[in-house]
Each structure stands twice: as C-alpha cells, then as structure tokens.
Design an enzyme around this catalytic site. Structure first.
Site, PDB file in Angstrom:
ATOM      1  N   LYS A 241       0.738  -1.211  -0.035  1.00 44.40           N
ATOM      2  CA  LYS A 241      -0.056  -0.036   0.041  1.00 44.40           C
ATOM      3  C   LYS A 241       0.805   1.086   0.077  1.00 44.40           C
ATOM      4  CE  LYS A 241      -3.554   2.244   2.753  1.00 44.40           C
ATOM      5  NZ  LYS A 241      -4.586   2.267   3.777  1.00 44.40           N
TER       6      LYS A 241
ATOM      7  N   GLU B 135      10.176  -4.709   4.797  1.00 40.92           N
ATOM      8  CA  GLU B 135      10.515  -6.045   4.600  1.00 40.92           C
ATOM      9  C   GLU B 135      10.255  -6.263   3.120  1.00 40.92           C
ATOM     10  OE1 GLU B 135       8.775  -4.822   7.016  1.00 40.92           O
ATOM     11  OE2 GLU B 135       8.884  -6.293   8.708  1.00 40.92           O
TER      12      GLU B 135
ATOM     13  N   ARG C  75      -5.401  -4.382   5.769  1.00 47.29           N
ATOM     14  CA  ARG C  75      -5.706  -5.732   6.408  1.00 47.29           C
ATOM     15  C   ARG C  75      -7.076  -5.973   5.708  1.00 47.29           C
ATOM     16  NH1 ARG C  75      -5.115  -2.237  10.254  1.00 47.29           N
ATOM     17  NH2 ARG C  75      -6.541  -1.652  11.478  1.00 47.29           N
TER      18      ARG C  75
HETATM   19  O1  F6P Z   1       1.839  -4.491  10.131  1.00 49.66           O
HETATM   20  C1  F6P Z   1       1.329  -3.098   9.525  1.00 49.66           C
HETATM   21  C2  F6P Z   1       0.812  -2.712   8.239  1.00 49.66           C
HETATM   22  O2  F6P Z   1       0.834  -1.574   8.203  1.00 49.66           O
HETATM   23  C3  F6P Z   1      -0.119  -3.475   7.875  1.00 49.66           C
HETATM   24  O3  F6P Z   1      -1.347  -2.657   8.382  1.00 49.66           O
HETATM   25  C4  F6P Z   1      -0.114  -3.642   6.434  1.00 49.66           C
HETATM   26  O4  F6P Z   1      -1.088  -4.832   6.047  1.00 49.66           O
HETATM   27  C5  F6P Z   1       1.101  -3.909   6.189  1.00 49.66           C
HETATM   28  O5  F6P Z   1       2.130  -3.295   7.280  1.00 49.66           O
HETATM   29  C6  F6P Z   1       2.017  -3.841   5.021  1.00 49.66           C
HETATM   30  O6  F6P Z   1       1.931  -2.520   4.624  1.00 49.66           O
HETATM   31  P1  F6P Z   1       2.182  -2.111   3.068  1.00 49.66           P
HETATM   32  O7  F6P Z   1       1.043  -2.679   2.292  1.00 49.66           O
HETATM   33  O8  F6P Z   1       2.199  -0.630   3.118  1.00 49.66           O
HETATM   34  O9  F6P Z   1       3.414  -2.713   2.511  1.00 49.66           O
END
Ligand code: F6P
Length: 568
Positions: free
Chosen positions: A213, A219, A274
């Site tokens: 997002k 990661e 989520r």
């Molecule tokens: O774990 C925290 C979080 O912000 C989640 O709410 C989200 O789904 C995940 O990290 C991944 O975030 P992104 O889609 O921005 O990489």
C-alpha cells in the site's frame, strides 16, 4: 479530544454486567433443551446457516446485546462507514473496502465522489492484464510466457491473498483455470523465504508482483529489491520492465523503484491494508493464477454479505450477531480468546488472515476519542483446520481454559472421496467431527455418567468434562469462490461490529510503529559496526549484550555489500 463517554458507562452495559450472574447459573445442557431458544438462534442467508445456540446466552442476553448496540449507535456507525465518512479519525480516512466489491452500477461516495467507477477501472485493467499474461501474449524478456507469479508483500498485502489462494487451490473450477501456473507468496524479510520462493522457478517465466500500500514497508521493499536483482542477474536490468509489476497507492514510489507506471495497479487510502484483499492487492495475483472470472465470483460473494450487513435487521444480521456475541464473550464472560476452526483444509490460512484483521483492528487500549479503556478490547484469535486441531490444542479447549470456538463447516467437499467398503465418505468422516465437537464442548461428561460406565474412581476427575463451553457453527453450502468471498466479508464486518460497540478505532494500527522505528536504529548500528567498526552504543545492557554477541559471532560474514543471492 472529544467525548469521554465510554460504552461501559451506559445502562445497557451495566445491565449486561448484572445479567452475567443469571447466565452463570445456567448450563448449555439445559439451554440446549429449549427448542424454541435454539430455533431463534439460527439464521440463514444466501445459502449460509449460522447456529449460535451453543453460546452461553439466552434470548434475554441477545435482547440486552441489541440494546448495547443501540447505545453505541451501531446502525449509524455502519451507515457512516458505507457513506464514506472519515471514520478512521486518527488517519483522517474513510473506510470503504465495501466499494471494492460493489456492483459496477452502484454508487458509493467518498468526499462527494462516487468511487465505484475508479474501482472498476482498475478491475478492468486487471482483467485485461491477467488475460494477456495468461494467454501468453505478454512474454518475458526472452520471449517465454510467464507461467509463475511471486507476490511480494506482507501483512494485509499477503495474508488475505494467501488465504483466498489456499482456499481456491482445490476448488475444481478454479484449479482447472490454474493448470500449468504457480502462485507463490514472499512475505518474510528472512532470506530463507526468498530462497524458498525462487527455488525451482526460472526468472525467464516468472512475473513478480510487488504489493505494498505504502511502497515503503521495509520487508517488502528489500524483498522486491532482492527479486529485482534475481531477475537482472539472470536476464539483464532491462528485463525488469517485463518481469515486475506493482500494486500500490503510491504510484510515485512505484515509478522510482523502476516499475513502469503502466504496469502498476492502484488502490486508495480508504482501503485499510488488512481489508485490501478485494482490491488489486488480492485481485491481481489471484486473477493471474485463476483468471478474472473466478475472482469476480469471490467479489460477488463478499458483496452479497456487504448488502446483508447493511440492510438486515440485527436479529437476522450474521456479522452483527457474531460481533455482539464476541463482545459478550470477551467483555462480560471474560473469555479473551477465540478459536477459528474450519473443518476444511482449504481454509487452513483463514485463521492467520483473521488474526491480522481482528487483532490489528481491535487490539486497542483507548477509545476512538483517546480515552483509556477501563475494559479490555480485542480478541486473541488462533486456529487450525479440524481435525488437525483436535489432535493438538483441543485438550485445553475441552478440559482446560474456556475458549469460545467458531466451527466452520462445508456441505459439499471440493474434492469428494468415497472408498468402497468404507462406512462413510471421507468428507462425512470429517464432518462427523464438525457436528460432534460443539456438543462435546456444550454438554461435557459428568462424573455420574462416568460412574455408570464403570470408569475406575481414580480416573473420574481426569475423564470428566465440565461442558458449558460456548461455540457457534457456520455451515457453508460449498467452498467455491463465491462462498470464500462471503466468509471473508462476514468476518471483516463482525470485527468492525466489535470495534464499533467497544467504541474504538478499528481501522488504524499505531501499535505496529514503535517496533519498526526501533528496528531502524538497530539497522543503523549494524551497518556502522560492520562497515566502520563502530562500537555498539545507545542501547540498554540487554540489547547491547545481544547485539555484541551477534556481531562477534558473525564477524566472518563480508562487511561490504556484494550481490549474494540465495542458493539452494
Ligand atoms: O503491519 C503493519 C502494516 O501497516 C499492515 O497494516 C499492512 O497490512 C502491512 O503493514 C503492509 O503494509 P504495506 O502494504 O504498506 O506494505
């Protein structure tokens, strides 16, 4: 800071507290003998059957729970969500995942704009793109069709799509469309996960979908850079354009990463991570694997529940009933955990997905107005498919702690087997357990029953089951894409109901930030220690000692970065 009125200060909450004493005097053995009560505790909708008669609750309890919902303006809160109001107040965002699966001709507004056409623009783009890839018209850098997909993402950009993928894998229709294709998920920043993902895959036939997002998650971005290196090393840097696409709300960062913005699939700030499986986050990888037509059915199943949740009266509204019962179990009966027990191997990734949806949404310590909660919100979710769970943690559920259980069963197996000479089909064997376990929990087994069976006296305490352990049963007609969508939406909305009643913000997740920022201090320290020999400083005794041990014990690892790809 706004109002400090908390739900626990209202009359309906106090009435429920007092009512706990009445319920403590009941036993499910007796409650289950009241057929009228049991009939009232069954709800059917669109092929689904919910039976909540094995909850430690009476019709009076339900009445009191509906009054609690009224006190917390549940109906209005649901309406505000569907109306695109900025109910995620700490991030100043609407919460509109229902728009992701809304029919093309529907109207769902955010800031006075109908967002449904934007949703369908992306869905149409996914349909075209996935068909181009699946048909072999889109080829990789060496002219080969892309048959394998690695979806790189974590949390909401991983767990929901993994759940749906796992559920569809053995569905006859979906699996037919997936012939000759592979879909893998890379989530953990652990290089072992990279190694496992790329093992057996050829970069020439692999498409990497980077799903984030924010496009800043540490990661995901390191994993994306690692796979970019894997592709470049094998096929040259220009191959990235053909082998990497992205799903994100941050198209600027997608472009900076080196992915052609034409190959990026957007979603919007009003979709929580989520709650994003119905956006391009899930729809793109799943369409690449199963074809858009299958995924569209999944969206339709979710949409059917969205309409039910919005319009059904609370007494017949499955997500509302489930949410209220969770509040009853957690806040009044004092059962903080919930076991999610699907009697379906295809749903093996359902509990991990719901863990995030539930615990990231409702694991909060303050009200939406920032007032510390004098009661515990949130639920501890865990689960395994039956019957595997029966041979693992059910001992505790039957004779140890009281854990309200969700039993999820399916009428028609995705893969029926019936062997000659067997008493029942394999699915009937599985379902025998689905039907038996809730009664075992509810009724238990008394010392008198054991005595009548001539059980030796010294074993009676060990073989006694107290019973009176609550559960609910949800029976799905089958497990196709449509039913999977229904199941997802039921739980998403159930969790929202809990949060609405507790008066918290179920749509932010500030609790994940602190650990992330401390990790970035450690990252800096590891870099300066390894590259400049700087001593470990600025940490407490414990962390300093651990870091020193880690650095010393790994001093033989090269300190200058070099391209090292996993080898298996
Ligand atoms: O774990 C925290 C979080 O912000 C989640 O709410 C989200 O789904 C995940 O990290 C991944 O975030 P992104 O889609 O921005 O990489």
């Amino acid at each position: 800071m706004a109002s400090s009125t908390l739900i626990c200060d209202t009359e309906p909450w106090k009435n429920l507290r007092a009512h706990v004493e009445d319920i403590k005097k009941t036993h499910l053995r007796d409650l289950m003998s009241d057929t009228k009560r049991c009939q009232s505790m069954m709800v059917e909708f669109d092929g689904l059957l919910l039976d909540y008669s094995r909850q430690c609750a009476t019709l009076e309890t339900m009445d009191k729970l509906f009054k609690l919902a009224e006190a917390e303006n549940l109906k209005q809160k649901i309406g505000r969500m569907y109306n695109g109001e900025r109910i995620n107040s700490t991030e100043n965002r609407p919460v509109l995942h229902v728009a992701l699966r809304a029919p093309r001709d529907s109207v769902i507004q955010s800031d006075g704009k109908n967002v449904v056409p934007d949703v369908w623009k992306v869905l149409d783009k996914i349909q075209v793109f996935s068909e181009t890839v699946r048909s072999g018209s889109w080829v990789g850098a060496t002219g080969k069709a892309l048959t394998d997909v690695i979806s790189v993402g974590i949390g909401g950009s991983f767990l929901g799509p993994l759940f749906v993928h796992t559920a569809l894998q053995t569905d006859p229709e979906a699996s037919k469309f997936a012939k000759g294709r592979q879909l893998r998920f890379l989530a953990n920043v652990d290089p072992v996960d990279v190694a496992r993902n790329i093992t057996g895959l050829n970069p020439e036939t692999t498409l990497v979908v980077v799903v984030s997002k924010t496009f800043t998650t540490a990661e995901t971005m390191l994993n994306a850079r690692t796979l970019r290196e894997w592709i470049s090393a094998a096929l040259g840097p220009s191959a990235v354009a053909k082998h990497m696409v992205a799903v994100s709300t941050n198209l600027t960062l997608v472009e900076q990463f080196g992915i052609d913005p034409n190959n990026a699939f957007a979603f919007w700030d009003w979709v929580g991570g989520r709650y994003s499986v119905c956006s391009a986050v899930g729809v793109l990888p799943l369409s690449l694997q199963y074809g858009f037509s299958v995924v569209e059915k999944f969206l339709k199943g979710a949409s059917s529940i969205d309409q039910h949740f919005y319009s059904a009266p609370f007494e017949k509204n499955i997500p509302v009933l489930l949410g209220l019962l969770s509040v009853w179990n957690v806040s009044f009966l004092g059962y903080p955990a919930r076991a999610i027990l699907p009697y379906s191997q295809a749903l093996e990734k359902f509990a991990p997905h719901i863990q995030q949806v539930s615990m990231e949404s409702n694991g909060k310590g303050v009200s939406i107005d920032g007032v510390p909660l004098p009661f515990e919100a949130g639920e501890i979710d865990f689960g395994e498919p039956g019957t595997n769970g029966q041979h693992s943690f059910y001992q505790l559920i039957h004779q140890g702690r009281v854990i309200p259980c969700d039993f999820i069963g399916v009428v028609k197996s995705q893969q029926p087997v019936y062997l000659k000479g067997e008493v029942v089909s394999n699915h009937d064997e599985l379902m025998s357990n689905f039907f038996a376990q809730p009664d075992a929990l509810a009724y238990g087994k008394t010392p008198e029953q054991l005595q009548n069976e001539n059980v030796p006296q010294h074993l009676i305490p060990h073989k006694t089951f107290s019973g009176n352990r609550p559960s609910l049963s949800l029976l799905l007609p089958s497990l196709n894409a449509y039913n999977i969508g229904q199941l997802l939406a039921i739980y998403e909305h159930r969790i929202a109901v809990e949060g609405f009643v507790w008066g918290i913000n179920s749509f932010d997740q500030w609790g994940v930030e602190l650990g992330k920022s401390l990790a970035s201090q450690v990252r800096k320290q590891l870099n300066s220690a390894r590259t400049k020999g700087k001593p470990v400083e600025g940490f407490n005794y414990s962390t300093t000692t651990l870091l020193k041990r880690y650095l010393e014990a790994s001093s033989d690892i090269p300190s200058d970065p070099c391209t090292l790809l996993p080898q298996m």
